[in-house]
Design a protein around this motif. Structure first.
Motif, mmCIF file in Angstrom:
data_model
loop_
_atom_site.group_PDB
_atom_site.id
_atom_site.type_symbol
_atom_site.label_atom_id
_atom_site.label_comp_id
_atom_site.label_asym_id
_atom_site.label_seq_id
_atom_site.Cartn_x
_atom_site.Cartn_y
_atom_site.Cartn_z
ATOM 1 N N VAL A 72 0.757 -1.291 0.097
ATOM 2 C CA VAL A 72 -0.184 0.101 0.006
ATOM 3 C C VAL A 72 0.853 1.384 0.052
ATOM 4 N N VAL A 73 0.593 2.164 -0.782
ATOM 5 C CA VAL A 73 1.386 3.378 -1.256
ATOM 6 C C VAL A 73 0.638 4.655 -1.320
ATOM 7 N N ILE A 74 0.856 5.753 -0.635
ATOM 8 C CA ILE A 74 0.299 7.006 -0.277
ATOM 9 C C ILE A 74 1.024 7.726 -1.639
ATOM 10 N N PHE A 75 0.270 8.629 -2.267
ATOM 11 C CA PHE A 75 0.700 9.293 -3.479
ATOM 12 C C PHE A 75 -0.054 10.840 -3.623
ATOM 13 N N PRO A 76 0.733 11.671 -3.958
ATOM 14 C CA PRO A 76 -0.357 12.985 -4.166
ATOM 15 C C PRO A 76 -0.957 12.964 -5.597
ATOM 16 N N THR A 77 -2.439 13.533 -5.765
ATOM 17 C CA THR A 77 -2.674 13.833 -6.955
ATOM 18 C C THR A 77 -3.010 15.455 -6.869
ATOM 19 N N ILE B 245 -4.544 6.689 -1.159
ATOM 20 C CA ILE B 245 -3.643 5.721 -0.646
ATOM 21 C C ILE B 245 -4.143 4.785 -1.389
ATOM 22 N N GLY B 246 -3.152 4.038 -2.015
ATOM 23 C CA GLY B 246 -3.208 3.197 -2.997
ATOM 24 C C GLY B 246 -2.593 1.739 -3.024
ATOM 25 N N ALA B 247 -3.414 0.791 -3.764
ATOM 26 C CA ALA B 247 -3.134 -0.574 -3.963
ATOM 27 C C ALA B 247 -3.578 -0.888 -5.480
ATOM 28 N N LEU C 114 -8.113 -4.175 0.063
ATOM 29 C CA LEU C 114 -8.737 -4.376 1.469
ATOM 30 C C LEU C 114 -8.183 -3.975 2.539
ATOM 31 N N ARG C 115 -6.632 -4.130 2.239
ATOM 32 C CA ARG C 115 -5.749 -3.704 3.264
ATOM 33 C C ARG C 115 -5.965 -2.003 3.518
ATOM 34 N N VAL C 116 -6.331 -1.156 2.199
ATOM 35 C CA VAL C 116 -6.568 0.045 2.360
ATOM 36 C C VAL C 116 -7.743 0.421 3.324
ATOM 37 N N TYR C 117 -8.924 -0.425 3.033
ATOM 38 C CA TYR C 117 -10.142 -0.186 3.903
ATOM 39 C C TYR C 117 -9.793 -0.206 5.319
ATOM 40 N N GLU C 118 -8.945 -1.269 5.709
ATOM 41 C CA GLU C 118 -8.544 -1.342 7.296
ATOM 42 C C GLU C 118 -7.765 -0.476 7.682
ATOM 43 N N ILE C 119 -6.682 0.252 6.966
ATOM 44 C CA ILE C 119 -5.885 1.328 7.265
ATOM 45 C C ILE C 119 -6.702 2.564 7.660
ATOM 46 N N LYS C 120 -7.814 2.828 6.905
ATOM 47 C CA LYS C 120 -8.547 3.999 6.760
ATOM 48 C C LYS C 120 -9.714 3.813 7.460
ATOM 49 N N GLY C 121 -10.108 2.550 7.709
ATOM 50 C CA GLY C 121 -11.488 2.517 8.610
ATOM 51 C C GLY C 121 -12.685 2.750 7.803
ATOM 52 N N ARG D 263 1.534 9.795 -13.001
ATOM 53 C CA ARG D 263 0.991 9.049 -14.310
ATOM 54 C C ARG D 263 2.062 8.145 -14.630
ATOM 55 N N GLU D 264 3.367 8.415 -14.801
ATOM 56 C CA GLU D 264 4.299 7.534 -15.002
ATOM 57 C C GLU D 264 4.537 6.547 -13.904
ATOM 58 N N TRP D 265 4.333 6.813 -12.666
ATOM 59 C CA TRP D 265 4.370 5.840 -11.543
ATOM 60 C C TRP D 265 3.257 4.960 -11.563
ATOM 61 N N ILE D 266 2.088 5.211 -12.221
ATOM 62 C CA ILE D 266 0.735 4.217 -12.476
ATOM 63 C C ILE D 266 1.213 3.250 -13.418
ATOM 64 N N ARG D 267 1.833 3.827 -14.567
ATOM 65 C CA ARG D 267 2.283 2.961 -15.779
ATOM 66 C C ARG D 267 3.294 1.891 -15.216
ATOM 67 N N GLN D 268 4.320 2.472 -14.483
ATOM 68 C CA GLN D 268 5.111 1.451 -13.887
ATOM 69 C C GLN D 268 4.681 0.440 -12.922
ATOM 70 N N THR D 269 3.305 0.695 -12.297
ATOM 71 C CA THR D 269 2.865 -0.208 -11.322
ATOM 72 C C THR D 269 2.264 -1.421 -12.131
ATOM 73 N N GLY D 270 2.174 -1.164 -13.751
ATOM 74 C CA GLY D 270 1.216 -2.099 -14.277
ATOM 75 C C GLY D 270 -0.151 -1.723 -14.290
ATOM 76 N N GLY D 271 -0.606 -0.906 -13.335
ATOM 77 C CA GLY D 271 -1.989 -0.131 -13.227
ATOM 78 C C GLY D 271 -3.065 -0.964 -13.266
ATOM 79 N N PRO D 272 -4.261 -0.724 -12.902
ATOM 80 C CA PRO D 272 -4.440 0.535 -12.401
ATOM 81 C C PRO D 272 -4.188 0.519 -10.587
ATOM 82 N N VAL D 273 -4.288 1.883 -10.287
ATOM 83 C CA VAL D 273 -4.052 1.789 -8.839
ATOM 84 C C VAL D 273 -5.233 2.416 -8.119
ATOM 85 N N SER D 274 -5.711 1.432 -7.399
ATOM 86 C CA SER D 274 -7.152 1.910 -6.678
ATOM 87 C C SER D 274 -6.969 2.541 -5.463
#
Ligand code: AMP
Ligand code: MG
Length: 346
Positions: free
Chosen positions: A21-26, A32-34, A43-50, A119-130
């Motif tokens: 799980v990685v936090i990124f600015p838009t 807070i993305g996965a 699902l971990r994103v949901y847990e972390i945020k409540g 956008r380049e970061w998302i591309r490198q993750t293989g995307g998409p990032v929820s």
């Protein structure tokens, strides 16, 4: 947990690929993305945020083509993305790739962030990032790296350092899956602009401004309010007249803060400032770092400063934040919506 805080795009893209799980600015707020392809990570994103499980996430893409690979874009969707993306517009579209998170839904919320590095970061993750907004559920979204680190260091695997959000409120959300397009959430891209492509756009009801709340008629009952985009402090929306009046009377320099247009050149502020200075000299250094006043000159500037001001107010243990009503016209829609949500008590 060790949090990797870095501007290294490929390192942080690897984390997403590994199911972290990685936090990124838009341009709107921090996310807070996965990986949208990894249910466990989402699902971990949901847990972390409540975050309540029934509130789906927005999938972030690097290009229109990559959206089209997994969703049915249609002519209207394409026109909208060509006009407003990359930018703060989220579309709800029918899914082609059913396995994308959340699997139970036939639809996916999609958006392309403005910053090319992201956008380049998302591309490198293989995307998409929820990613939903990076905040604890119910609280205002975050727009400052320092606030993100304070809340989330040790709770997420990475924080990507890049340009901080400038719009300050969350994206405009439009659904294209029903018979008519619906504006689900107002934002910086406004209904009038959307209507150039979607003349039959349905607006949330009631959409028009509710009557401006009166400062003096608000019972202050902290603790009972429904929290959505809301700081701990009670948010009060005031007309310009009421706002100026509130600067002149009933001021408790420990407990009140103001954000609005009418902070300069009026008698009230002078009185508030002198009372505050008296207070500061009695109380010592502790409160000096917090500025109880945030002066803005446009709705856009107001939106970009709002959430960080809310955070600063909560840190300073402010009880009441008096917000001048936004000016009719550009930027009104999204800002008014967030202020109303923040001021709600249930
Ligand atoms: P957040 O990311 O916290 O700013 O919230 C994302 C917004 O998009 C929420 O209001 C969600 O309910 C909405 N959303 C996400 N996915 C969908 C979807 N498939 N259908 C309808 N609304 C959605
Ligand atoms: Mg959110």
């Amino acid at each position: 947990m060790k949090t990797l805080i870095s501007s290294d795009v490929s390192l942080l893209a690897n984390l997403i690929q590994e199911g972290k799980v990685v936090i990124f600015p838009t341009e709107t707020v921090y996310g807070i993305g996965a990986s949208t392809r990894r249910e466990g990570a989402c699902l971990r994103v949901y847990e972390i945020k409540g975050r309540p499980k029934d509130n789906p996430l927005i999938a972030h893409f690097h290009s229109i083509e990559s959206i089209e690979e997994v969703c049915v874009l249609g002519e209207l969707g394409r026109k909208l993305l060509e006009k407003f993306s990359p930018g703060p517009l989220t579309l709800i579209l029918p899914k082609k790739e059913k396995s994308l998170f959340p699997k139970e839904l036939d639809t996916l919320a999609v958006r392309i962030p403005k910053n090319p590095v992201i956008r380049e970061w998302i591309r490198q993750t293989g995307g998409p990032v929820s990613a939903p907004s990076a905040n604890l559920s119910g609280r205002p979204s975050l727009t400052k790296l320092t606030d993100v680190v304070r809340y989330f260091e040790g709770k997420v695997d990475g924080i990507l350092i890049e340009e901080e959000p400038s719009y300050g409120i969350e994206s405009t959300v439009v659904s294209l899956v029903g018979e008519h397009p619906i504006l689900l959430r107002p934002g910086s891209i406004e209904s009038e602009e959307l209507k150039t492509i979607l003349p039959d756009l349905i607006l949330p009801s009631p959409f028009e401004s509710s009557p401006v709340l009166s400062v003096s008629h608000i019972p202050l009952s902290p603790g009972t309010k429904y929290k959505h985009y809301a700081p701990s402090a009670q948010v009060v929306i005031a007309s310009s007249e009421e706002f100026i009046h509130s600067l002149e009377v009933g001021f408790d320099p420990k407990e009140t803060a103001w954000i609005g247009f009418s902070l300069s050149g009026n008698e009230g502020k002078g009185k508030v400032l002198s009372e505050r200075n008296d207070f500061l000299s009695k109380e010592g250094e502790g409160f000096r770092e917090f500025d109880h006043f945030s002066l803005v000159s446009t709705n856009e500037e107001y939106a970009s400063k709002l959430y960080a001001f809310f955070e600063a107010c909560d840190l300073a243990k402010i009880q009441t934040i008096i917000c001048e009503a936004p000016k009719l016209g550009r930027g009104w829609e999204g800002l008014r919506n967030r202020l109303e949500k923040a001021s709600r008590r249930n």
